[in-house]
Write a protein that holds these residues in place. Structure first.
Motif, mmCIF file in Angstrom:
data_model
loop_
_atom_site.group_PDB
_atom_site.id
_atom_site.type_symbol
_atom_site.label_atom_id
_atom_site.label_comp_id
_atom_site.label_asym_id
_atom_site.label_seq_id
_atom_site.Cartn_x
_atom_site.Cartn_y
_atom_site.Cartn_z
ATOM 1 N N THR A 1 0.829 -1.208 0.000
ATOM 2 C CA THR A 1 0.000 0.000 0.000
ATOM 3 C C THR A 1 0.863 1.258 0.000
ATOM 4 O O THR A 1 0.532 2.252 -0.662
ATOM 5 N N VAL A 2 1.978 1.207 0.741
ATOM 6 C CA VAL A 2 2.895 2.355 0.780
ATOM 7 C C VAL A 2 3.388 2.678 -0.632
ATOM 8 O O VAL A 2 3.306 3.826 -1.094
ATOM 9 N N TYR A 3 3.871 1.666 -1.328
ATOM 10 C CA TYR A 3 4.400 1.892 -2.676
ATOM 11 C C TYR A 3 3.287 2.196 -3.676
ATOM 12 O O TYR A 3 3.496 2.955 -4.635
ATOM 13 N N ALA A 4 2.118 1.635 -3.452
ATOM 14 C CA ALA A 4 0.978 1.951 -4.317
ATOM 15 C C ALA A 4 0.596 3.419 -4.184
ATOM 16 O O ALA A 4 0.291 4.088 -5.188
ATOM 17 N N MET A 5 0.637 3.944 -2.959
ATOM 18 C CA MET A 5 0.332 5.357 -2.757
ATOM 19 C C MET A 5 1.396 6.249 -3.395
ATOM 20 O O MET A 5 1.081 7.323 -3.931
ATOM 21 N N ILE A 6 2.645 5.802 -3.363
ATOM 22 C CA ILE A 6 3.697 6.569 -4.026
ATOM 23 C C ILE A 6 3.425 6.640 -5.524
ATOM 24 O O ILE A 6 3.588 7.692 -6.161
ATOM 25 N N ILE A 7 2.979 5.520 -6.095
ATOM 26 C CA ILE A 7 2.641 5.512 -7.526
ATOM 27 C C ILE A 7 1.462 6.444 -7.797
ATOM 28 O O ILE A 7 1.464 7.204 -8.780
ATOM 29 N N ILE A 8 0.445 6.397 -6.935
ATOM 30 C CA ILE A 8 -0.738 7.243 -7.119
ATOM 31 C C ILE A 8 -0.356 8.717 -7.035
ATOM 32 O O ILE A 8 -0.772 9.534 -7.875
ATOM 33 N N ILE A 9 0.460 9.075 -6.044
ATOM 34 C CA ILE A 9 0.889 10.469 -5.890
ATOM 35 C C ILE A 9 1.725 10.898 -7.093
ATOM 36 O O ILE A 9 1.578 12.008 -7.620
ATOM 37 N N GLY A 10 2.617 10.011 -7.557
ATOM 38 C CA GLY A 10 3.413 10.317 -8.739
ATOM 39 C C GLY A 10 2.547 10.509 -9.976
ATOM 40 O O GLY A 10 2.786 11.424 -10.773
ATOM 41 N N ALA A 11 1.521 9.653 -10.116
ATOM 42 C CA ALA A 11 0.605 9.781 -11.261
ATOM 43 C C ALA A 11 -0.175 11.086 -11.187
ATOM 44 O O ALA A 11 -0.424 11.733 -12.221
ATOM 45 N N MET A 12 -0.560 11.483 -9.970
ATOM 46 C CA MET A 12 -1.242 12.765 -9.800
ATOM 47 C C MET A 12 -0.346 13.912 -10.263
ATOM 48 O O MET A 12 -0.788 14.830 -10.970
#
Length: 261
Positions: A220-231
């Protein structure tokens, strides 16, 4: 050949992201540790985050704070930067203050702001505002300072007041530089938004990330990093497209006609 170059240029960002994911996947498989999940595991966690109502509310709350802080910064910083660029008195008054504030990491002010304003939206929005303001002021200042004096003289000769010259001559001429500052500020808005939410952990994307870290949910930590990066990528791409339309006239060799003023 031209079509191939255009296709490659458009696919280059996607290919770069895919290459990074491949490197990540290989490195995670080699290291084989729980704290470093594979890229595939992180990607698989994204739908569950975006499909969770509470997580979606948190992400939308982050975007709302970011939008408010960014908008307020533009409203204050662009006029201030333009006035500094055209008035030595205004510049000499604000320059020392900005020189003191500039090197201070805005996230470092968060504990002090929390003491004053608590840990709610106001404190986080203020940090975003401070993070965005300085680059926008600087670029607005540089853009206004670079405006040719003869354009202002022509405007004065046509009967334009100082305020009218600022709006109808200085602002359009400085717009390309201003938008460069706004683009930089947009990136800083995202950074300060996440950082402030990591410190004042009540809600937001940063809160989701650190809660997952505390509970050992590394995918989840790395998934959120991906989501924030995509944003960040999405917002930057959208702003760049808007910037291109707003300053399409700003091309090498282009001269603003006198009637524009």
């Amino acid at each position: 050949m031209i079509l191939l170059r255009t296709l490659v240029s458009r696919l280059a960002p996607l290919l770069a992201c895919l290459g990074l994911l491949v490197i990540w996947q290989i490195a995670a498989l080699i290291l084989n540790t729980d704290s470093f999940p594979t890229a595939w595991e992180a990607i698989r966690a994204i739908p569950s985050i975006l499909g969770d109502k509470e997580s979606l509310i948190n992400i939308l709350a982050s975007l709302r704070r970011m939008a408010v802080g960014f908008s307020l910064a533009l409203i204050v910083s662009i006029p201030l930067g333009l006035m500094m660029g055209r008035s030595r008195g205004v510049a000499s008054f604000f320059n020392p203050l900005l020189m003191v504030i500039y090197p201070v990491p805005k996230a470092a002010l968060m504990p002090i702001i929390m003491l004053w304003l608590g840990v709610g939206d106001v404190a986080k929005t203020l940090v975003i505002f401070l993070g965005v303001s300085l680059p926008v002021i600087y670029h607005s200042f540089q853009g206004a300072k670079a405006v040719e004096e003869k354009m202002l003289w022509s405007g004065a000769a046509m009967g334009l007041s100082a305020a009218q010259r600022m709006i109808r001559i200085v602002l359009p001429a400085a717009l390309p530089e201003i938008l460069t500052g706004c683009r930089t500020g947009l990136v800083l808005a995202l950074i300060t938004m996440v950082t402030s939410e990591m410190i004042a952990r009540q809600s937001g994307a940063g809160n989701i990330l650190f809660n997952a870290l505390d509970m050992g949910q590394y995918d989840t930590v790395y998934a959120m990093i991906i989501i924030i990066g995509a944003m960040g990528i999405g917002l930057d791409a959208a702003f760049e497209k808007l910037r291109g339309r707003m300053v399409k006239w700003s091309e090498p060799g282009f001269e603003i006609p006198l009637s524009f003023a």
